[in-house]
Design a protein around this motif. Sequence first.
Motif, PDB file in Angstrom:
ATOM      1  N   UNK A 240       0.847  -1.198   0.000  1.00  0.00           N
ATOM      2  CA  UNK A 240       0.000   0.000   0.000  1.00  0.00           C
ATOM      3  C   UNK A 240       0.876   1.239   0.000  1.00  0.00           C
ATOM      4  N   UNK A 241       0.651   2.114  -0.981  1.00  0.00           N
ATOM      5  CA  UNK A 241       1.380   3.382  -1.018  1.00  0.00           C
ATOM      6  C   UNK A 241       0.930   4.303   0.119  1.00  0.00           C
ATOM      7  N   UNK A 242      -0.409   4.477   0.216  1.00  0.00           N
ATOM      8  CA  UNK A 242      -0.950   5.423   1.189  1.00  0.00           C
ATOM      9  C   UNK A 242      -2.454   5.241   1.279  1.00  0.00           C
ATOM     10  N   UNK A 243      -3.049   5.875   2.284  1.00  0.00           N
ATOM     11  CA  UNK A 243      -4.502   5.888   2.461  1.00  0.00           C
ATOM     12  C   UNK A 243      -5.006   7.310   2.266  1.00  0.00           C
ATOM     13  N   UNK A 244      -6.009   7.454   1.409  1.00  0.00           N
ATOM     14  CA  UNK A 244      -6.622   8.750   1.148  1.00  0.00           C
ATOM     15  C   UNK A 244      -8.023   8.778   1.756  1.00  0.00           C
ATOM     16  N   UNK A 245      -8.368   9.884   2.373  1.00  0.00           N
ATOM     17  CA  UNK A 245      -9.693  10.044   2.982  1.00  0.00           C
ATOM     18  C   UNK A 245     -10.355  11.305   2.446  1.00  0.00           C
ATOM     19  N   UNK A 246     -11.603  11.157   2.028  1.00  0.00           N
ATOM     20  CA  UNK A 246     -12.397  12.307   1.581  1.00  0.00           C
ATOM     21  C   UNK A 246     -13.093  12.889   2.803  1.00  0.00           C
ATOM     22  N   UNK A 247     -12.549  13.990   3.342  1.00  0.00           N
ATOM     23  CA  UNK A 247     -13.069  14.584   4.569  1.00  0.00           C
ATOM     24  C   UNK A 247     -14.190  15.597   4.306  1.00  0.00           C
ATOM     25  N   UNK A 248     -14.705  15.619   3.074  1.00  0.00           N
ATOM     26  CA  UNK A 248     -15.839  16.515   2.816  1.00  0.00           C
ATOM     27  C   UNK A 248     -17.114  15.968   3.445  1.00  0.00           C
ATOM     28  N   UNK A 249     -17.188  14.650   3.599  1.00  0.00           N
ATOM     29  CA  UNK A 249     -18.312  14.014   4.289  1.00  0.00           C
ATOM     30  C   UNK A 249     -17.730  13.192   5.432  1.00  0.00           C
ATOM     31  N   UNK A 250     -17.973  13.647   6.663  1.00  0.00           N
ATOM     32  CA  UNK A 250     -17.370  13.021   7.838  1.00  0.00           C
ATOM     33  C   UNK A 250     -18.462  12.340   8.665  1.00  0.00           C
ATOM     34  N   UNK A 278     -12.489  19.889  22.803  1.00  0.00           N
ATOM     35  CA  UNK A 278     -13.431  20.165  23.893  1.00  0.00           C
ATOM     36  C   UNK A 278     -14.197  21.459  23.651  1.00  0.00           C
ATOM     37  N   UNK A 279     -15.456  21.426  24.035  1.00  0.00           N
ATOM     38  CA  UNK A 279     -16.288  22.618  23.898  1.00  0.00           C
ATOM     39  C   UNK A 279     -17.007  22.723  22.570  1.00  0.00           C
ATOM     40  N   UNK A 280     -16.653  21.902  21.599  1.00  0.00           N
ATOM     41  CA  UNK A 280     -17.300  21.947  20.292  1.00  0.00           C
ATOM     42  C   UNK A 280     -18.321  20.819  20.177  1.00  0.00           C
ATOM     43  N   UNK A 324     -18.992  19.398   8.978  1.00  0.00           N
ATOM     44  CA  UNK A 324     -17.718  18.969   9.571  1.00  0.00           C
ATOM     45  C   UNK A 324     -16.687  20.081   9.591  1.00  0.00           C
ATOM     46  N   UNK A 325     -15.758  19.989  10.535  1.00  0.00           N
ATOM     47  CA  UNK A 325     -14.704  20.987  10.694  1.00  0.00           C
ATOM     48  C   UNK A 325     -13.407  20.479  10.076  1.00  0.00           C
TER      49      UNK A 325
END
Length: 458
Positions: A240-250, A278-280, A324-325
Motif C-alpha cells: 500500500x502506497x498510502x490511504x486517502x480520505x475524503x473529509x468533505x463528508x465526515x 473540547x467545547x465543540x 464537519x470541521x
Amino acid sequence: MKKILLIILAAVVVIGLVALFIYRQQSGYTKVLTAKIARQDLATVVSGTGQIKPKTYANLGATAMGRVTHLFVKEGDMVKKGQTVATIENVQQEAGVTGQQAAIAAAKTDIAADIAAEKTAEANVEKAKADLEQKQLDWQREQPLYQAGIVSKSDYDAKKAAYDTDVATLNQAVAALNQAKAQTDSLRGHLQTQVATLRSYQNALDLTKAVAPFDGIVTNEPVREGETVVEGIQNTQGSTFMTLADMSVVTAEVKVDETDIVNIRIGQEAEVTVDALPGKVFKGHVTLAGDQALLRSTGMATLQSTTGTEEAKDFKVIVTLDAPSVDLRPGLSTTAKITTAHKSSVLTLPIQALTMHSPDDDKDKKSVQAASTPASAKIPPQQGVYLVDKDKSGKLRAKFVPVTTGITGATDIEVLTGLNEGQEVVTGPFKTLRALKNNALVKRDTSKPVAPSTGGSS
C-alpha cells in the motif's frame, strides 16, 4: 450565685420541654423529599462512543512490482482527483510505449504511401478508359469502311487489335487499383492492431503510477522512496502506497448498546462531541443503524463467532455530520448523543419518584389471613408514585397513585395518566421511598443535602 443556678435550671427545663414537644410532634412522621409535577420539553437520548471516520476512503495499493522512485505527497497533505501521488521504476514500460509509438508512426507512413499508390492507380484507370473510348470509336468507324471495301483487311485488323489491347489495359489498371485499395485496408487493420498494442503498453506504464481517485487528505503512508512494492495476487494483499480520505463528508461511527438499538432510526438528530476538540458540538443525523450484533469484547459479528456466548453486545451506528470541521481527523475518539424521541410541554416527574407498590401491602394482618385461601390470588405490584396531600385533619400523608409513563429523559419521565400539573410527589430518599406505606404520615425534609466528602479514604 443561687439566682444564676436557678436561671440555668429554668433554661434547661424550657429546652427539655421544647424538645419533648418537637419529638411528640414529629413522632409517627417520615421525612421525605418532594417535587412538583410540571410541564417541560422532554427528549430521550441514546449515547454511543466510537471514532471519527470519513464516509469515503481508499487504500492506494501497488498495481505493479518495482522500486518506489517518487512519493509526491506526505501524511496530512491535501490531494486533488487525478493527481499523481507516487511512481515506481518504469524503464521497461516506457520503452515499450516509445517503441510502439514509433511502429504506429511507420504504419501511418505506409498507409499514406499506399493511399498515394491508390491515387496513381485511379489515374491509370481513367487514362485507360479514355484510350479505350478512342480505340472503340476508331474501330466502329473502320467497320462500315471495311464492309464497303474501302479499307484493307490489315487496317481493319489493326484497329480491332488496338481496341482489344486497350480493353486489356483497362482491366489491368482496374485490377491494380483494387490491389492498392486492398493493400491500404490491410495496413489500416495492422495499424489498429498496433494501436491496441500501444494501449496495452500504456496501461502497463500507467500501472506504475498511483493516482488520487478523489479529492482528499493523506492519512497514512507506510512506504518510503527506494522500497520495493508488489501487487496483490489472489488472496495475498499487495503493498500500500498510502490511504486517502475524503473529509468533505465526515461520520462518527459509534457503538450503541443492544437495549437501545431498537429505538434508533435513520434520520434521527444527534450531537457529536470529540475528545480532542473540547467545547465543540457537531450536529448530525443517523445514516446507518446496524443490523448485525457485535461482541463487546472482540468487536466480531455474532454470525462470525464460532462459539456461542452470552456476553454483552453492541450495534454499529453511523452519524453523518452536517457541517464537519477542518480540525477533524480520522480516528479521533468521539461520543454521539442521538435523540430518539422528543415531546414539547408534557407532564413530567422525576424518575426517582417512580416505585413499585403491591396493594397487598396495604391490607392488615386479619384481612390478609382471611383472604389467604387457595382460591385467592396475589395482586401484582403496580407502578406509581406517592402523592403528598393533606388529610381531613390537615396532616400530610403519602398516598400511592398508579401512573402510566411515556418517554424517558435524563432525569425526568413523561406522565401519561394518574397525575395533574402542580401536584406534589415523594422523590426520596431512596431507602425511605422503598419502605414507605400508603397513607403514611410524612413531613417535608427542608434540610440541605450534605455534600460528599472530598477527602481520601483509607
